[in-house]
Design an enzyme around this catalytic site. Structure first.
Site: not given
Ligand SMILES: O=C(O)C1=C[C@@H](OP(=O)(O)O)[C@@H](O)[C@H](O)C1
Ligand SMILES: C=C(OP(=O)(O)O)C(=O)O
Length: 443
Positions: A353, A326, A33, A400, A28, A176
């Protein structure tokens, strides 16, 4: 697309041995990206293995709204004709990122240094999640931003006409935040620097380098320092998306806890910044083999072979949390079948989350007869080798949480239900048929 589907209750029942091959979907994080960098580069980016979950489909739609040509040419096969760095046009409607934190945060970064205005929204879950962690640094680039109370969505961003590059230390470990800043830095002159205390998933850095940006990562006394040189011409690239280790975790977990199981999960990313669950499972004594280790699309991948066997509780160090962020919901299910306590440290981010995942897992596990203790930033699951089951868990629009309780039900003494399994489509649309194909009794 905002989450509007009717709630879809689901139930999983104790199943016989799981066997066969689980072809889990594309990653994902990498899928988001690939679409975004494809849209910000010049030429045609051909993507294979794209995750066609709702989160990623919403990002594809957003890239089209900003002016890229985005076309699906076959299952998992997409072609993006980009507009180049700084080439986004002003979208007509609201950019609805549905359930996706990654989608909204990265796209806000990608447009914040182009002088156009866009409004972002999401479903009830996304509208509760903190966004100031991204809008604060984006404002420092020179963007004007208005948010709902508490920094929440909907958010309107007027991109900076004269962006200034940024040097920013992330306040929490978050790929993120890092990625939003790097994407904004693409259209700022000079070097944008992100400093993180703990390394987080590095897909943005890998892909930016692949698309021709100058980007370096160093470990210094300050931490993990990523430096991006602004205003590159990104060149379109083919992207082969590896299979998602976070999605693989569900069939892997099911095979570990359903007696007699043996499954194969081919082509899963083993990027070290995503590998924490697998490190933890090996410490718990899990029977997992990594075969055919190789490189695909710039990411290390392997075929996993997973067998049921006895597991013991472990303590997961806080430094590992980012590399399995995750996977804690599904780890808490596996831990319930282990002997002894599994302690998960440094997991406060789980509270922001798609749901408060510590609370959602603790309540659902307790209802199903598992003893759980929680603090603000830790969770302890007391494993007893078996789980009574028999209760309904509340999923709070969180894919999840829904998948974790479905896996619990495959090995618990009595069936386990969820109030709403529809969010599973955001990341793993074929979860039910895939698990049924291995022999799981769920639906
Ligand atoms: O950069 C990403 O693709 C992700 C970063 C994570 O979030 P955070 O950056 O908020 O920890 C993760 O929990 C999310 O499912 C995907
Ligand atoms: C935290 C998740 O995704 P997002 O932050 O992109 O909603 C996830 O997929 O567990």
């Amino acid at each position: 697309m905002s989450h509007s589907a009717e709630p879809r209750p689901m139930t999983a029942k104790r199943s016989g041995p799981l066997t066969g091959t689980a072809q889990v979907p594309g990653d994902k994080s990498i899928s988001h990206r690939a679409l975004i960098l494809g849209a910000m580069s010049v030429g045609e980016t051909r993507i294979t293995g794209l995750l066609e979950g709702q989160d990623v489909l919403d990002t594809a739609k957003a890239m089209a709204a900003f002016g890229a040509q985005v076309e699906r040419t076959g299952p998992g096969e997409w072609v993006v004709n980009g507009v180049g760095v700084g080439g986004f046009s002003e979208p007509e409607g609201v950019i609805d990122c549905g359930n996706s934190g990654t989608g909204v945060r990265l796209i806000m970064g990608a447009m914040a240094t182009t002088p156009i205005t866009a409004t972002f929204a999401g479903d009830a879950s996304l509208s509760r999640r903190p966004m100031a962690r991204v809008t604060d640094p984006l404002a420092e680039f020179g963007a004007s931003i208005t948010t709902r109370e508490g920094g929440r969505l909907p958010i309107t961003i007027q991109g900076a006409a004269d962006p200034v590059p940024l040097r920013y230390r992330t306040p929490v470990a978050s790929a993120q935040i890092k990625s939003a800043i790097l994407l904004a830095g693409l259209n700022a002159p000079g070097d944008t620097v992100v400093i993180e205390a703990e390394p987080t998933r590095d897909h943005s850095e890998r892909m930016l380098a692949g698309f021709g940006a100058t980007i370096t990562t160093e470990t210094t006394d300050e931490g993990h320092v990523i430096t991006l040189t602004g205003r590159p011409e990104l060149r379109a690239q083919p992207v082969a998306v590896p299979r998602d280790p976070s999605s693989a975790a569900f069939p892997v977990a099911a095979a570990l806890i359903v007696p007699g199981s043996e499954i194969r999960v081919p082509g899963v990313s083993r990027n070290p910044t995503r590998d924490g669950l697998y490190v933890t499972l090996l410490e718990m004594g899990a029977d997992i083999r990594f075969e055919n280790q190789r490189e695909e699309g710039g990411e290390p991948v392997a075929d996993l072979v997973v067998r049921h066997g006895p597991l013991k509780g472990v303590s997961v160090p806080a430094e590992r949390a980012a590399s399995m962020i995750d996977e804690f919901p599904i780890l808490s299910v596996i831990a319930a079948f282990a002997e002894g306590a599994t302690v998960m440290n440094g997991v406060a981010e789980l509270r922001v989350k798609e749901s408060d995942r510590i609370d959602a897992m603790a309540r659902g596990l307790e209802a199903n007869g598992v003893r759980v203790e929680e603090t603000r930033d830790s969770m302890t699951v007391h494993g007893a080798g078996s789980v009574p089951g028999g209760a309904v868990a509340v999923t709070h629009l969180d894919h999840r949480i829904a998948m974790s309780f479905m896996v619990l039900g495959l090995a618990a003494d009595a069936p386990v239900s969820v109030d709403d399994g529809s969010p599973i489509a955001t990341s793993f649309p074929d979860f039910l048929p895939l698990m049924q194909g291995l022999g799981g009794d769920l639906g």
